[in-house]
Design a protein around this motif. Structure first.
Motif: not given
Length: 176
Positions: A125-129, A137-139
């Motif tokens: 996953t990655s972190i944003d904001g 979540v980008k499966p």
């Protein structure tokens, strides 16, 4: 659309409505882009469109994406760590907070969850904001309902582990 359009090949497209296109034209704005053509990239794009259609991957993204939202909503009702669930289909953001009423950003906790998902469960996953407290979540388009259940189960296990983490603020920030 960019890289996903060509499944990683250098291929992109502009998708718009006639109304938007005419608005550009009526303002005297000409759409300009530098580009080069490659038959290989075009073939990759056509193959990608064929696979999307043949295997109904858009329908899959909608159905499994809806299931992901439902599963994350259930986790939200059981744990106080989720402030919001944003997005649609296979592009979701799970905002982690320390308090669902104040929505205080859970920045360190988000970093821990992202790292734990990768290290313990082999889930990327990655972190944003703005406060770096949204798990992105980008499966892949072939993500199944079983995959969704396994992913959210792993995610929930990470949330359960959070209170036991000593000196959470001293953990290294997860690079994403």
């Amino acid at each position: 659309v960019g890289k996903p359009f060509g499944n990683g090949m250098p291929l992109a497209a502009v998708i718009t409505t006639p109304k938007v296109a005419s608005a550009f034209e009526s303002l005297g704005v000409e759409y300009f882009n530098t580009f080069a053509g490659s038959p290989v990239c075009c073939a990759a794009g056509l193959a990608m469109l064929h696979v999307l259609s043949k295997y109904e991957l858009q329908k899959n993204a909608l159905e499994v994406g809806n299931l992901l939202r439902e599963l994350f909503s259930e986790v939200k009702s059981r744990h106080g760590w989720i402030g919001d669930i944003r997005g649609s289909g296979f592009f979701l953001g799970i905002e982690l907070v320390r308090n669902q009423n104040t929505l205080e950003a859970a920045t360190e906790e988000t970093s821990f969850v992202c790292s734990a998902l990768k290290e313990k469960y082999r889930v990327l996953t990655s972190i944003d904001g703005f406060h770096e407290n949204v798990i992105v979540v980008k499966p892949p388009m072939v993500f199944t309902k079983e995959d969704a259940v396994e992913f959210v189960t792993s995610f929930e296990k990470c949330l359960i582990d959070l209170p036991a983490i000593d000196k959470l603020h001293q953990l290294e920030k997860t690079p994403t």
